[in-house]
Design a protein around this motif. Structure first.
Motif, short mmCIF file in Angstrom:
data_model
loop_
_atom_site.label_atom_id
_atom_site.label_comp_id
_atom_site.label_asym_id
_atom_site.label_seq_id
_atom_site.Cartn_x
_atom_site.Cartn_y
_atom_site.Cartn_z
N ILE A 113 9.78 4.36 -13.12
CA ILE A 113 8.38 4.12 -13.49
C ILE A 113 7.61 5.40 -13.18
O ILE A 113 7.79 5.97 -12.09
N PRO A 114 6.75 5.86 -14.07
CA PRO A 114 5.95 7.05 -13.75
C PRO A 114 5.18 6.82 -12.44
O PRO A 114 4.66 5.72 -12.19
N GLU A 115 5.13 7.82 -11.60
CA GLU A 115 4.56 7.70 -10.26
C GLU A 115 3.15 7.10 -10.25
O GLU A 115 2.85 6.24 -9.44
N GLU A 116 2.30 7.54 -11.14
CA GLU A 116 0.92 7.03 -11.17
C GLU A 116 0.89 5.54 -11.53
O GLU A 116 0.15 4.76 -10.94
N GLU A 117 1.71 5.15 -12.48
CA GLU A 117 1.79 3.74 -12.88
C GLU A 117 2.35 2.90 -11.75
O GLU A 117 1.89 1.79 -11.48
N LEU A 118 3.37 3.42 -11.06
CA LEU A 118 3.95 2.72 -9.93
C LEU A 118 2.92 2.51 -8.83
O LEU A 118 2.80 1.42 -8.27
N ARG A 119 2.17 3.56 -8.52
CA ARG A 119 1.14 3.45 -7.47
C ARG A 119 0.09 2.41 -7.86
O ARG A 119 -0.29 1.57 -7.05
N SER A 120 -0.36 2.44 -9.10
CA SER A 120 -1.36 1.47 -9.56
C SER A 120 -0.82 0.04 -9.49
O SER A 120 -1.52 -0.87 -9.04
N ALA A 121 0.41 -0.14 -9.94
CA ALA A 121 1.02 -1.47 -9.92
C ALA A 121 1.18 -1.97 -8.49
O ALA A 121 0.85 -3.12 -8.17
N ARG A 122 1.68 -1.10 -7.60
CA ARG A 122 1.87 -1.49 -6.20
C ARG A 122 0.53 -1.87 -5.57
O ARG A 122 0.42 -2.88 -4.89
N ASP A 123 -0.51 -1.07 -5.82
CA ASP A 123 -1.83 -1.37 -5.27
C ASP A 123 -2.33 -2.73 -5.77
O ASP A 123 -2.86 -3.53 -4.99
N LEU A 124 -2.14 -3.00 -7.06
CA LEU A 124 -2.60 -4.26 -7.64
C LEU A 124 -1.87 -5.46 -7.03
O LEU A 124 -2.49 -6.44 -6.62
N VAL A 125 -0.55 -5.37 -6.95
CA VAL A 125 0.25 -6.48 -6.42
C VAL A 125 -0.04 -6.68 -4.93
O VAL A 125 -0.31 -7.80 -4.48
#
Length: 149
Positions: A113-125
């Motif tokens: 997963i692209p790093e920025e997308e991963l960070r956003s997803a992790r923050d949301l979850v």
């Protein structure tokens, strides 16, 4: 979080889409209660279970009453809906997989997963009070659990 450790408190897994049947089948072979959402309708749910060493499926016709882990192979734009489902079912963990390898090619076991997308997803979850796992491939972890039992 160690993915194998994640499963120590898991009984029921809701699978929302998957790259191959290996996902629900490997989870069922490892002894988990596996419910699959196979479409958009409220009755599009099936159970994958182990019966005399063979995987059998049966139509459930409704969402499970609860799930401990939600596995999803869906676009990240659907993550808010997946989080809402997890909260409704009192899940503790969301495990997503992209189906893309680090080389950027389609791979059913891919977890890149692209790093920025991963960070956003992790923050949301995690801001929703849930744990978030994206790798390794869930089928491989299920097989490790099965062989160590």
């Amino acid at each position: 979080m160690n993915p194998k450790e994640t499963f120590k408190t898991i009984d029921t897994v809701l699978v929302i889409d998957w790259p191959t049947k290996d996902v629900p089948e490997s989870l069922a072979m490892a002894g988990f209660h596996v419910v699959v959402r196979g479409g958009p309708g409220p009755e599009d749910y099936s159970v994958y279970a182990l019966n005399n060493g063979e995987i059998v499926t049966r139509h459930l016709g409704r969402a499970p009453d609860q799930a401990d882990l939600i596995y999803s192979h869906r676009p990240f734009g659907e993550l808010p809906e997946i989080i809402a489902t997890a909260k409704e079912l009192h899940a503790k963990v969301i495990w997503t997989q992209s189906g893309v390898s680090a080389a950027g090619v389609n791979d059913p076991k891919g977890c890149w997963i692209p790093e920025e997308e991963l960070r956003s997803a992790r923050d949301l979850v995690e801001s929703s009070g849930l744990s978030y796992v994206t790798e390794p491939y869930i089928g491989d972890v299920a097989r490790q659990i099965r062989t160590s039992s």
